[in-house]
Design an enzyme around this catalytic site. Structure first.
Site, PDB file in Angstrom:
ATOM      1  N   LYS A  30       0.861  -1.169   0.000  1.00 23.62           N
ATOM      2  CA  LYS A  30       0.000   0.000   0.000  1.00 23.62           C
ATOM      3  C   LYS A  30       0.903   1.227   0.000  1.00 23.62           C
ATOM      4  O   LYS A  30       1.597   1.502   0.971  1.00 23.62           O
ATOM      5  CB  LYS A  30      -0.887  -0.027   1.252  1.00 23.62           C
ATOM      6  CG  LYS A  30      -1.851   1.136   1.328  1.00 23.62           C
ATOM      7  CD  LYS A  30      -2.902   0.890   2.383  1.00 23.62           C
ATOM      8  CE  LYS A  30      -3.822   2.074   2.515  1.00 23.62           C
ATOM      9  NZ  LYS A  30      -4.856   1.852   3.528  1.00 23.62           N
ATOM     10  N   ASP A 152     -14.073   3.640   8.384  1.00 20.30           N
ATOM     11  CA  ASP A 152     -14.456   3.597   6.969  1.00 20.30           C
ATOM     12  C   ASP A 152     -15.065   2.230   6.662  1.00 20.30           C
ATOM     13  O   ASP A 152     -14.640   1.539   5.748  1.00 20.30           O
ATOM     14  CB  ASP A 152     -13.226   3.858   6.097  1.00 20.30           C
ATOM     15  CG  ASP A 152     -13.598   4.019   4.626  1.00 20.30           C
ATOM     16  OD1 ASP A 152     -14.777   4.280   4.337  1.00 20.30           O
ATOM     17  OD2 ASP A 152     -12.708   3.873   3.763  1.00 20.30           O
TER      18      ASP A 152
END
Lengths: 254, 235
Positions: A30, A152
């Site tokens: 990432k 989230d």
């Protein structure tokens, strides 16, 4: 491009398991790349803090028994977090309605996929929708019990491990596990408000991606409540009803 | 004898050769040699170093890791990778060399002496993981800064056997394959000691699996490996 980490990235396939030699576990990288529009020193500080924050939250989850990918590398100065590659599928694509493509380009692939998996994509994972919803609720309860707020929660940020890469424990009888991903917006909080908002965000995500989501979300909450004590659940349930009335943001009036 | 290759690092440190030694007999004398080398005067310029000193330095220039505290191949690999990463990032090294950086990365706290005491060679060590960072046979094309160096071209196997001889000269013991189900790492790891060192006995993830050693080991390995990977951003 002189840094070793950047070499690693340039030799990787985007969303793929390239770069890693045989025998070593495949890794997902990432990369928070440099934002050219920000002042350089601000960019470095922000990126470092975010990578560090996400890594710390992941470790906290692991220690609390929440299923998350393990961390394999951190290069904060380059904004890189390397985590375990989860072989499986995100929940969005396994629940009805989630298969619909977001971009036109995907239409073709998706169509092929659905004919391959017959009508039910869950069949490959050997669980029912109800079992899946139960897994979601249980995992969220473990997360909140550890005072971690995901920040989230959507059905895209949950993955189901493919049974072929999972060795089930004897008692549970479920051939797979649910893994929570993307802790980029997560934080630690003991507040009932934060936990309720976390659930509310997921409820809205369900409602916007999956048709007839109400009974589905209800079974998620059902499993969630089972892990908590009656007292804990009551507080969160009351607050969730409040949040539903007013929305995610607290009123600034008064 | 085994190796990890990291083709994305500069070619002089793109390979980590390692071997698991069991029934090590010379831990005390080996430890004394390392202490002696580390207190030798650091050579200044070309003429400063005596030749014998350099030979002795090279002979024990390894990371000696207590294998009882290593939980998996990935655990070891992660520690080496993070050490290499620190060694190529300006200002990131916390110790003086890449080999000591491996030991430092393995330790849960930021105390260097403690990390050597916990993970390094002790007089009682009988199972050791010996690691040597070195050049790889093939290097990453864009990172090839030392292609022009007048190094004889050796194959991976040739380098490996050279390193193996060096290791066998330093350590008296028997080399076993890391993944050997009976003799390998799986039979060496002391899970109780790992859990104690990382203070995992009170963590919910570990507590809930009491009585199920197999599942518990998977979880402990995940936590420990992740802790090593994120050492550089630990609070």
């Amino acid at each position: 491009m002189t840094s070793a980490t950047l070499n690693l990235i340039s030799s990787s396939k985007p969303i793929s398991q390239g770069a890693e030699a045989a025998k070593s576990p495949p890794m997902l990288i990432k990369h928070r790349f440099k934002k050219k529009y920000r002042h350089e020193s601000l960019d470095t500080t922000l990126t470092k803090a975010r990578v560090a924050g996400e890594a710390r939250l992941l470790l906290r989850c692991l220690k609390s028994g929440v299923n998350v990918p393990q961390i394999l590398m951190v290069d904060a100065s380059e904004g890189v977090l390397g985590i375990e590659w989860i072989e499986g599928q995100c929940v969005r694509k396994l629940l009805p309605g989630g298969e619909e493509p977001e971009e036109g380009r995907e239409v073709f692939e998706e169509a092929e996929q659905s004919t391959l998996d017959a009508s039910n994509p869950l069949r490959a994972y050997r669980i029912t929708i109800d079992q899946l919803l139960g897994l979601i609720g249980t995992e969220l309860a473990k997360l909140h019990k550890a005072d971690i707020i995901h920040g989230d929660l959507t059905t895209s940020n949950m993955m189901v491990r493919h049974p072929s890469s999972f060795s089930p424990s004897k008692e549970s009888g479920v051939p797979t596990e649910l893994v929570l991903i993307d802790f980029g917006l997560s934080f630690v909080s003991t507040l009932v408000e934060d936990k309720a908002v976390d659930l509310y965000v997921l409820e809205r995500a369900f409602a916007s991606t999956h048709p007839d989501s109400e009974p589905m979300f209800a079974s998620v909450l059902n499993a969630y409540a089972k892990v908590l004590t009656t007292k804990e659940w009551k507080a969160i349930k009351t607050r969730l009803d409040e949040v539903r009335m007013r929305g995610r943001k607290r009123s600034m009036v008064g | 004898m085994d190796s990890f290759t990291f083709p994305h690092f500069p070619c002089d440190k793109s390979t980590a050769h390692f071997a698991l030694f069991r029934n090590v007999e010379n831990a005390p004398s080996l430890r004394q040699r390392i202490v002696k080398v580390s207190t030798m005067p650091v050579p200044v310029g070309d003429s400063g170093a005596r030749r014998e000193d350099e030979v002795e330095r090279d002979a024990v220039n390894f990371a000696f890791i207590d294998a009882r505290l290593i939980t998996s191949r990935t655990h070891l690999r992660t520690a080496i990778h993070q050490a290499l990463l620190a060694s190529v990032t300006p200002g990131a090294m916390r110790t003086r060399g890449v080999h000591s950086e491996i030991l430092f990365n393995l330790n849960p706290t930021n105390n260097i002496t403690e990390s050597f005491k916990n993970f390094g060679l002790s007089d009682k060590s009988t199972s050791l993981l010996v690691v040597r960072i070195g050049p790889g046979a093939s290097s990453f094309p864009s990172a090839a800064s030392c292609h022009s160096a007048p190094r004889p071209v050796l194959t991976h196997e040739q380098i490996q056997s050279q390193v193996r001889e060096l290791m066998k000269d330093a350590v008296i013991g028997s080399i076993v394959p890391l993944d050997d189900p009976e003799q390998g790492l799986a039979s060496v790891t002391d899970w109780g000691a790992v859990k104690k060192l990382f203070k995992l006995n009170t963590e919910p993830a570990v507590k809930s699996l009491a009585g199920k050693p197999e599942e518990e080991h998977v979880v402990v390995d995940k936590i420990v490996t992740s802790a090593v990977a994120m050492k550089s951003v630990m609070q």
